[in-house]
Design a protein around this motif. Structure first.
Motif, PDB file in Angstrom:
ATOM      1  N   VAL A 195       1.164  -1.346  -0.004  1.00 30.67           N
ATOM      2  CA  VAL A 195      -0.290   0.036  -0.244  1.00 30.67           C
ATOM      3  C   VAL A 195       1.194   1.390  -0.467  1.00 30.67           C
ATOM      4  O   VAL A 195       1.855   0.898   1.418  1.00 30.67           O
ATOM      5  CB  VAL A 195      -0.444  -0.059   1.389  1.00 30.67           C
ATOM      6  N   THR A 196       0.788   2.410  -0.955  1.00 33.91           N
ATOM      7  CA  THR A 196       1.171   3.581  -0.861  1.00 33.91           C
ATOM      8  C   THR A 196       0.244   4.640  -1.567  1.00 33.91           C
ATOM      9  O   THR A 196      -0.208   4.309  -2.791  1.00 33.91           O
ATOM     10  CB  THR A 196       2.775   2.944  -1.963  1.00 33.91           C
ATOM     11  N   HIS A 197       0.947   5.621  -1.396  1.00 39.61           N
ATOM     12  CA  HIS A 197       0.187   7.254  -2.345  1.00 39.61           C
ATOM     13  C   HIS A 197       1.553   7.331  -3.073  1.00 39.61           C
ATOM     14  O   HIS A 197       1.670   8.666  -3.916  1.00 39.61           O
ATOM     15  CB  HIS A 197       0.235   7.630  -1.367  1.00 39.61           C
ATOM     16  N   ASP A 198       2.210   6.750  -3.310  1.00 38.23           N
ATOM     17  CA  ASP A 198       4.061   7.644  -3.634  1.00 38.23           C
ATOM     18  C   ASP A 198       4.266   6.688  -5.132  1.00 38.23           C
ATOM     19  O   ASP A 198       4.246   5.212  -5.158  1.00 38.23           O
ATOM     20  CB  ASP A 198       4.980   7.062  -2.941  1.00 38.23           C
ATOM     21  N   GLN A 199       3.770   7.144  -6.490  1.00 39.75           N
ATOM     22  CA  GLN A 199       3.460   6.852  -6.974  1.00 39.75           C
ATOM     23  C   GLN A 199       4.997   5.861  -8.272  1.00 39.75           C
ATOM     24  O   GLN A 199       5.098   4.844  -8.661  1.00 39.75           O
ATOM     25  CB  GLN A 199       3.515   8.332  -8.138  1.00 39.75           C
ATOM     26  N   GLN A 200       6.200   6.803  -7.122  1.00 38.41           N
ATOM     27  CA  GLN A 200       8.025   6.212  -7.830  1.00 38.41           C
ATOM     28  C   GLN A 200       7.538   5.100  -7.042  1.00 38.41           C
ATOM     29  O   GLN A 200       8.345   4.461  -7.786  1.00 38.41           O
ATOM     30  CB  GLN A 200       8.642   7.019  -7.802  1.00 38.41           C
ATOM     31  N   GLU A 201       6.635   4.949  -5.812  1.00 37.96           N
ATOM     32  CA  GLU A 201       7.262   3.440  -5.189  1.00 37.96           C
ATOM     33  C   GLU A 201       6.505   2.491  -6.638  1.00 37.96           C
ATOM     34  O   GLU A 201       6.887   1.619  -6.096  1.00 37.96           O
ATOM     35  CB  GLU A 201       6.598   4.228  -3.438  1.00 37.96           C
ATOM     36  N   ALA A 202       5.460   3.042  -6.566  1.00 33.64           N
ATOM     37  CA  ALA A 202       4.603   1.745  -6.869  1.00 33.64           C
ATOM     38  C   ALA A 202       5.195   0.966  -8.277  1.00 33.64           C
ATOM     39  O   ALA A 202       5.155   0.225  -8.336  1.00 33.64           O
ATOM     40  CB  ALA A 202       2.494   2.523  -7.497  1.00 33.64           C
ATOM     41  N   LEU A 203       5.484   2.221  -9.051  1.00 31.31           N
ATOM     42  CA  LEU A 203       6.400   1.677 -10.826  1.00 31.31           C
ATOM     43  C   LEU A 203       7.052   0.799 -10.526  1.00 31.31           C
ATOM     44  O   LEU A 203       7.397  -0.489 -11.259  1.00 31.31           O
ATOM     45  CB  LEU A 203       6.528   3.125 -10.559  1.00 31.31           C
ATOM     46  N   ALA A 204       8.007   1.382  -9.687  1.00 27.14           N
ATOM     47  CA  ALA A 204       9.410   0.223  -8.356  1.00 27.14           C
ATOM     48  C   ALA A 204       8.988  -1.404  -8.286  1.00 27.14           C
ATOM     49  O   ALA A 204      10.020  -1.902  -8.426  1.00 27.14           O
ATOM     50  CB  ALA A 204      10.021   1.358  -7.926  1.00 27.14           C
ATOM     51  N   LEU A 205       8.234  -1.245  -7.831  1.00 31.05           N
ATOM     52  CA  LEU A 205       7.609  -2.492  -6.700  1.00 31.05           C
ATOM     53  C   LEU A 205       7.157  -3.425  -7.078  1.00 31.05           C
ATOM     54  O   LEU A 205       6.916  -4.685  -6.587  1.00 31.05           O
ATOM     55  CB  LEU A 205       7.552  -1.812  -5.642  1.00 31.05           C
ATOM     56  N   ALA A 206       5.598  -2.920  -8.406  1.00 31.46           N
ATOM     57  CA  ALA A 206       4.577  -3.446  -8.369  1.00 31.46           C
ATOM     58  C   ALA A 206       5.064  -4.627  -9.873  1.00 31.46           C
ATOM     59  O   ALA A 206       5.363  -4.297 -10.957  1.00 31.46           O
ATOM     60  CB  ALA A 206       3.571  -3.122  -8.960  1.00 31.46           C
ATOM     61  N   ASP A 207       4.471  -5.508  -9.353  1.00 30.39           N
ATOM     62  CA  ASP A 207       4.042  -6.312 -10.429  1.00 30.39           C
ATOM     63  C   ASP A 207       2.958  -5.442 -11.333  1.00 30.39           C
ATOM     64  O   ASP A 207       2.494  -5.750 -13.078  1.00 30.39           O
ATOM     65  CB  ASP A 207       3.602  -7.812 -10.854  1.00 30.39           C
ATOM     66  N   ARG A 208       1.731  -5.777 -10.570  1.00 33.79           N
ATOM     67  CA  ARG A 208       0.815  -4.491 -11.420  1.00 33.79           C
ATOM     68  C   ARG A 208       0.468  -4.077 -10.218  1.00 33.79           C
ATOM     69  O   ARG A 208       0.875  -3.642  -9.153  1.00 33.79           O
ATOM     70  CB  ARG A 208      -0.174  -5.926 -11.012  1.00 33.79           C
ATOM     71  N   ILE A 209      -0.590  -2.711 -10.419  1.00 31.11           N
ATOM     72  CA  ILE A 209      -0.532  -1.682  -9.587  1.00 31.11           C
ATOM     73  C   ILE A 209      -2.130  -1.520  -9.965  1.00 31.11           C
ATOM     74  O   ILE A 209      -3.183  -1.603 -10.943  1.00 31.11           O
ATOM     75  CB  ILE A 209      -0.327  -0.507 -10.236  1.00 31.11           C
ATOM     76  N   ALA A 210      -2.844  -1.783  -8.897  1.00 33.80           N
ATOM     77  CA  ALA A 210      -4.869  -1.810  -8.143  1.00 33.80           C
ATOM     78  C   ALA A 210      -4.656   0.877  -8.251  1.00 33.80           C
ATOM     79  O   ALA A 210      -4.377   0.809  -7.092  1.00 33.80           O
ATOM     80  CB  ALA A 210      -5.150  -2.454  -8.500  1.00 33.80           C
ATOM     81  N   ILE A 211      -4.943   0.827  -8.919  1.00 34.71           N
ATOM     82  CA  ILE A 211      -5.654   2.596  -8.620  1.00 34.71           C
ATOM     83  C   ILE A 211      -6.693   2.265  -7.446  1.00 34.71           C
ATOM     84  O   ILE A 211      -7.894   2.264  -8.057  1.00 34.71           O
ATOM     85  CB  ILE A 211      -5.690   3.675  -9.780  1.00 34.71           C
ATOM     86  N   MET A 212      -6.920   3.115  -6.668  1.00 32.52           N
ATOM     87  CA  MET A 212      -7.973   3.439  -6.125  1.00 32.52           C
ATOM     88  C   MET A 212      -8.744   4.704  -5.626  1.00 32.52           C
ATOM     89  O   MET A 212      -7.622   5.643  -5.446  1.00 32.52           O
ATOM     90  CB  MET A 212      -7.444   2.442  -4.463  1.00 32.52           C
ATOM     91  N   GLN A 213      -9.994   4.958  -6.299  1.00 27.33           N
ATOM     92  CA  GLN A 213     -10.151   5.829  -5.682  1.00 27.33           C
ATOM     93  C   GLN A 213     -11.323   5.664  -4.598  1.00 27.33           C
ATOM     94  O   GLN A 213     -12.510   5.011  -5.307  1.00 27.33           O
ATOM     95  CB  GLN A 213     -10.971   6.845  -7.592  1.00 27.33           C
ATOM     96  N   SER A 214     -11.740   6.802  -4.359  1.00 29.89           N
ATOM     97  CA  SER A 214     -13.419   6.476  -3.116  1.00 29.89           C
ATOM     98  C   SER A 214     -14.055   4.907  -3.509  1.00 29.89           C
ATOM     99  O   SER A 214     -14.857   4.179  -3.532  1.00 29.89           O
ATOM    100  CB  SER A 214     -14.540   7.411  -4.533  1.00 29.89           C
ATOM    101  N   GLY A 215     -12.826   4.193  -2.678  1.00 33.08           N
ATOM    102  CA  GLY A 215     -13.297   2.968  -2.178  1.00 33.08           C
ATOM    103  C   GLY A 215     -13.124   2.130  -3.964  1.00 33.08           C
ATOM    104  O   GLY A 215     -13.904   0.830  -2.723  1.00 33.08           O
ATOM    105  N   ARG A 216     -12.421   1.884  -4.499  1.00 33.69           N
ATOM    106  CA  ARG A 216     -13.049   1.083  -5.403  1.00 33.69           C
ATOM    107  C   ARG A 216     -11.503   1.041  -6.095  1.00 33.69           C
ATOM    108  O   ARG A 216     -10.709   2.291  -6.876  1.00 33.69           O
ATOM    109  CB  ARG A 216     -14.191   1.799  -6.733  1.00 33.69           C
ATOM    110  N   ILE A 217     -11.198   0.202  -6.556  1.00 30.21           N
ATOM    111  CA  ILE A 217     -10.755  -0.204  -8.151  1.00 30.21           C
ATOM    112  C   ILE A 217     -10.796   0.427  -9.325  1.00 30.21           C
ATOM    113  O   ILE A 217     -11.796   0.173  -9.976  1.00 30.21           O
ATOM    114  CB  ILE A 217      -9.584  -1.261  -7.770  1.00 30.21           C
ATOM    115  N   THR A 218     -10.305   1.525  -9.814  1.00 31.19           N
ATOM    116  CA  THR A 218     -11.350   1.906 -11.286  1.00 31.19           C
ATOM    117  C   THR A 218     -10.152   2.299 -12.394  1.00 31.19           C
ATOM    118  O   THR A 218     -10.325   2.003 -13.264  1.00 31.19           O
ATOM    119  CB  THR A 218     -10.770   3.663 -10.780  1.00 31.19           C
ATOM    120  N   GLN A 219      -8.550   1.187 -11.921  1.00 27.62           N
ATOM    121  CA  GLN A 219      -7.829   0.718 -13.079  1.00 27.62           C
ATOM    122  C   GLN A 219      -6.982  -0.539 -12.259  1.00 27.62           C
ATOM    123  O   GLN A 219      -6.322   0.021 -11.534  1.00 27.62           O
ATOM    124  CB  GLN A 219      -7.062   2.504 -13.805  1.00 27.62           C
TER     125      GLN A 219
END
Length: 372
Positions: A195-219
């Motif tokens: 779990v993070t709010h840091d975009q660079q961290e997400a890009l560096a650590l993920a096989d996949r990223i789930a973008i969450m907005q307002s309690g939902r996964i939007t991408q």
């Protein structure tokens, strides 16, 4: 071990922290939940860990259902075999590094020899075996976070959950530990949710990223697909695209007109049936001396270079298009900006392939985003 979440909901009174969330983390995958504060990402992780009791839905770790809202089933957190690494290190300062790491094994009833052998194995993995007998209070912040990671790994968890574990560290140490975390995850084949709010961290650590907005996964997609093809203007803005502008409802001779400005752009493609916003990545904007530019071409504008900030290999520029006054950010290689100075007139070019036309928001992941 695979993690499967279906129809997950979590409510606090009238507030929905998580809304009808579906998510699958295949065995060995590193999935990052990325979003702004309050979007529900930590609540999702805590629900999987058993630290929150959802309102509805199901959660399974491997073949074992650990939560079923309809059946009233909820396996306690200490029986789910999940490892957690928190933002705060939660390291016992009065114990040695080895004692900290061996603690979950002690709770499982392992012998002293088993505790020591396993603890030294994971300390070797995180590069701290040489500090096994040192008091935890004598460690740096980065070393304490490695101890917390080793402690979670020592219990051989079915899934590793990491809640913004690097946010308290300085920038250089965060960069170093991102690489180290990714190495460990790949080397050990750990199923992990980060779990993070840091975009660079997400890009560096993920096989996949789930973008969450307002309690939902939007991408949901690979770091590359989400970075190159965000599903909405709000996601693009969150990912660091600073040039996001609303568009007029109608095109003008096939061009997209920026609302409130005399600026029209051509895009090679759009992902919105009714264009809502145009997004231009700073690194996709080209700057040239005005004298070097001959005949005007598509998506070429005169501009005033207002600010240029040297960042080593690149230059961060703030531009004002003429005569509209529309402000743009650009990120250009330092050598490409040689000779350009604040206050000078320049030419700005944007390839139509790099003009993103997106809806302002999406409520659910698109098929393209999920498949990416």
């Amino acid at each position: 071990m695979e993690v499967t979440v279906r129809g997950l909901e979590l409510r606090y009174g009238s507030h929905a922290a998580i809304q009808d969330l579906d998510l699958t983390i295949p065995d060995g995958e590193s999935l990052v939940l990325l979003g702004q504060s309050g979007c529900g990402k930590t609540s999702t992780m805590r629900s999987i860990a058993g630290l929150e009791t959802p309102t509805a839905g199901t959660i399974a770790i491997g073949d074992r259902v650990v939560f079923d809202g309809a059946a009233g089933k909820s396996v306690p957190a200490f029986r789910r075999n999940v490892g957690m690494v928190f933002q705060s290190y939660a390291v016992w300062p009065h114990k040695s590094v080895l004692e900290n790491v061996a603690f979950p094994l002690k709770m499982k009833g392992a012998s002293r020899q088993q505790q020591r052998t396993r603890a030294l194995e994971v300390l070797e993995t995180v590069g701290l075996a040489h500090l096994a007998d040192r008091g935890a209070s004598m460690l740096s912040g980065g070393q304490m976070q490695r101890v917390a990671l080793a402690r979670s790994m020592a219990m051989a968890p079915s899934v590793l959950l990491l809640d913004e574990p690097l946010s308290n560290l300085d920038a250089r140490l965060r960069d170093d530990l991102r690489v180290e975390l990714r190495r460990i995850q790949l080397e050990k084949g750990l199923t992990s949710l980060y779990v993070t709010h840091d975009q660079q961290e997400a890009l560096a650590l993920a096989d996949r990223i789930a973008i969450m907005q307002s309690g939902r996964i939007t991408q949901l997609g690979t770091p590359q697909s989400i970075y190159r093809t965000p599903a909405s203007a709000s996601i693009a803005s969150f990912l660091g695209v600073t040039n996001v502008f609303p568009l007029e409802d109608q095109t003008h001779h096939g061009l997209l007109k920026v609302r409130g400005h005399d600026v029209a752009l051509r895009a090679s493609r759009t992902s919105a049936s009714t264009p809502a916003s145009v997004c231009l990545r700073p690194e996709d904007i080209r700057i040239e001396e005005e004298s070097r530019t001959g005949q005007d071409s598509v998506n070429t504008f005169s501009a005033l270079l207002e600010v240029a900030v040297f960042q080593g290999a690149s230059l961060r520029c703030r531009l004002s298009l003429l005569p509209s006054g529309l402000s743009l950010d650009a990120l250009v290689p330092s050598e490409a900006a040689a000779g350009l100075a604040p206050g000078s007139r320049v030419r700005v070019r944007v390839d139509p392939d790099n003009v993103l036309v997106l809806p302002d928001d999406v409520s659910q992941p698109t098929e393209q985003a999920v498949a990416a």
